[in-house]
Design an enzyme around this catalytic site. Structure first.
Site, PDB file in Angstrom:
ATOM      1  N   PRO A 276      -0.433 -22.670   6.624  1.00  0.00           N
ATOM      2  CA  PRO A 276       0.702 -21.808   6.978  1.00  0.00           C
ATOM      3  C   PRO A 276       1.702 -22.477   7.915  1.00  0.00           C
ATOM      4  CG  PRO A 276      -1.335 -21.059   8.037  1.00  0.00           C
ATOM      5  CD  PRO A 276      -1.725 -22.066   7.015  1.00  0.00           C
TER       6      PRO A 276
ATOM      7  N   ASP B  89       0.876 -38.405  -5.622  1.00  0.00           N
ATOM      8  CA  ASP B  89      -0.440 -38.952  -5.296  1.00  0.00           C
ATOM      9  C   ASP B  89      -0.583 -40.294  -6.008  1.00  0.00           C
ATOM     10  OD1 ASP B  89      -3.109 -39.640  -5.121  1.00  0.00           O
ATOM     11  OD2 ASP B  89      -3.866 -37.634  -5.523  1.00  0.00           O
TER      12      ASP B  89
ATOM     13  N   VAL C   7      11.132 -51.871  10.911  1.00  0.00           N
ATOM     14  CA  VAL C   7      10.243 -50.741  11.170  1.00  0.00           C
ATOM     15  C   VAL C   7      10.213 -50.447  12.663  1.00  0.00           C
ATOM     16  CG1 VAL C   7       7.839 -49.937  11.078  1.00  0.00           C
ATOM     17  CG2 VAL C   7       8.811 -51.217   9.152  1.00  0.00           C
TER      18      VAL C   7
ATOM     19  N   SER D 127      -2.181 -43.379  15.408  1.00  0.00           N
ATOM     20  CA  SER D 127      -1.896 -42.521  14.251  1.00  0.00           C
ATOM     21  C   SER D 127      -1.246 -41.213  14.686  1.00  0.00           C
ATOM     22  CB  SER D 127      -3.180 -42.213  13.476  1.00  0.00           C
ATOM     23  OG  SER D 127      -3.617 -43.328  12.744  1.00  0.00           O
TER      24      SER D 127
ATOM     25  N   HIS E 133      -6.596 -36.832   7.858  1.00  0.00           N
ATOM     26  CA  HIS E 133      -5.697 -37.720   8.592  1.00  0.00           C
ATOM     27  C   HIS E 133      -4.225 -37.407   8.328  1.00  0.00           C
ATOM     28  CE1 HIS E 133      -3.958 -41.605   9.974  1.00  0.00           C
ATOM     29  NE2 HIS E 133      -5.022 -41.656  10.754  1.00  0.00           N
TER      30      HIS E 133
ATOM     31  N   ASP F  74       0.274 -41.373   3.690  1.00  0.00           N
ATOM     32  CA  ASP F  74      -1.005 -41.183   4.374  1.00  0.00           C
ATOM     33  C   ASP F  74      -2.030 -40.682   3.355  1.00  0.00           C
ATOM     34  OD1 ASP F  74      -2.986 -40.278   6.535  1.00  0.00           O
ATOM     35  OD2 ASP F  74      -1.300 -40.967   7.739  1.00  0.00           O
TER      36      ASP F  74
ATOM     37  N   ASP G 173      -1.000 -38.747  -9.874  1.00  0.00           N
ATOM     38  CA  ASP G 173      -0.576 -37.449 -10.373  1.00  0.00           C
ATOM     39  C   ASP G 173       0.358 -36.800  -9.358  1.00  0.00           C
ATOM     40  OD1 ASP G 173      -2.136 -36.172  -8.347  1.00  0.00           O
ATOM     41  OD2 ASP G 173      -3.902 -36.203  -9.639  1.00  0.00           O
TER      42      ASP G 173
ATOM     43  N   ASP H 299       8.090 -50.851  19.870  1.00  0.00           N
ATOM     44  CA  ASP H 299       9.319 -50.186  20.307  1.00  0.00           C
ATOM     45  C   ASP H 299       9.051 -49.109  21.345  1.00  0.00           C
ATOM     46  OD1 ASP H 299      11.773 -51.027  18.521  1.00  0.00           O
ATOM     47  OD2 ASP H 299      10.060 -50.913  17.172  1.00  0.00           O
TER      48      ASP H 299
ATOM     49  N   ASN I 149       5.845 -19.196  15.449  1.00  0.00           N
ATOM     50  CA  ASN I 149       5.335 -18.403  14.330  1.00  0.00           C
ATOM     51  C   ASN I 149       4.058 -17.652  14.697  1.00  0.00           C
ATOM     52  OD1 ASN I 149       3.729 -20.665  14.524  1.00  0.00           O
ATOM     53  ND2 ASN I 149       3.604 -21.041  12.313  1.00  0.00           N
TER      54      ASN I 149
ATOM     55  N   TYR J 179       7.148 -55.464  10.975  1.00  0.00           N
ATOM     56  CA  TYR J 179       8.417 -55.821  10.346  1.00  0.00           C
ATOM     57  C   TYR J 179       9.583 -55.375  11.225  1.00  0.00           C
ATOM     58  CZ  TYR J 179       5.871 -56.825   6.009  1.00  0.00           C
ATOM     59  OH  TYR J 179       5.018 -57.344   5.070  1.00  0.00           O
TER      60      TYR J 179
END
Length: 240
Positions: free
Chosen positions: A9, A20, A143, A209, A36, A1, A25, A179, A50, A140
């Site tokens: 946190p 990346d 997937v 998403s 996103h 993504d 890097d 699915d 938490n 596919y």
């Protein structure tokens, strides 16, 4: 993504090395102004119990940020294919892909096949156009394709009960029909720290998403409960 804000946190102590592929890097920080990737990660795996924010589907999952989207979350197919291979080689058990293309490529299908043969679960968003056109990699056969669920527990369409036409779920299509559907409207999740969405370091999210990491989080939860299950067995369990 688009990477993950690994300083959040909600992900403390559970970030594993990523990459990346946009800047080439080792710093997969989320630079998308819409956060996103960080929002997807929160749906799947924000910490629970938490005392802050939200809880993801699998609170104990480790998170491997693989950045393939730039600051506008524009993605090159080649970067996505490389990202999938990187995740597999890095030991990922589940890959969640909240993006898609209208055409597949040999490099992308090879990456998906490699993940499947390596027993890695791959989930991908089906898209928000509300039609039967194929979307890749979601279409596919190896997937797990995830569409959006409306608040009325129906496939999200232009006529869903909430009247929101921006988060419709595509369906059907050639190689692989959808699915599952998963929640896709008004989902509170993690935001990039300091951006200050609806809830400070949290914000609302929607579309397929958001639905995709719900399903991927569940796949990860099943796999953590019984690591001996292979990808096809987990897919069958989720279908049943």
């Amino acid at each position: 993504d688009s990477g993950v804000d690994y300083t959040h946190p909600e992900f403390s102590g559970r970030i594993v090395p990523g990459y990346d592929f946009v800047d080439d890097d080792n710093d997969p920080m989320d630079e998308d102004f819409k956060a996103h990737g960080t929002k997807c990660a929160g749906v799947a795996a924000a910490a629970g119990n938490n005392g802050i924010g939200v809880a993801g589907v699998n609170w104990g999952a480790s998170i491997m940020p693989v950045r393939v989207g730039d600051e506008n979350n524009a993605v090159l197919v080649a970067d996505l294919a490389q990202g999938i291979v990187f995740a597999v080689n890095g030991g990922a058990h589940v890959i969640s892909i909240s993006l898609g293309f209208d055409q597949g490529t040999s490099s992308l299908v090879n990456a998906i096949t490699y993940a499947h043969l390596s027993d890695v679960l791959v989930f991908a968003a089906r898209g928000n156009d509300g039609d039967t056109v194929d979307v890749y990699p979601s279409s596919y056969s190896d997937v797990i394709s995830v569409g959006g669920l409306s608040p009325c527990d129906t496939r999200k369409t232009y006529t869903s009960c909430d009247g929101d036409s921006l988060t419709t779920a595509s369906y059907g299509g050639g190689q692989n029909k959808m699915d599952f559907v998963a929640p896709s409207v008004g989902i509170m999740t993690t935001d990039i720290m300091g951006i200050g969405g609806t809830g400070g370091d949290y914000d609302l999210f929607g579309g397929t998403s958001a639905a995709c990491p719900f399903a991927a989080g569940l796949g990860a939860l099943i796999r953590s409960y019984n690591p001996s299950l292979n990808v096809d067995q987990i897919r069958t369990i989720m279908r049943e």
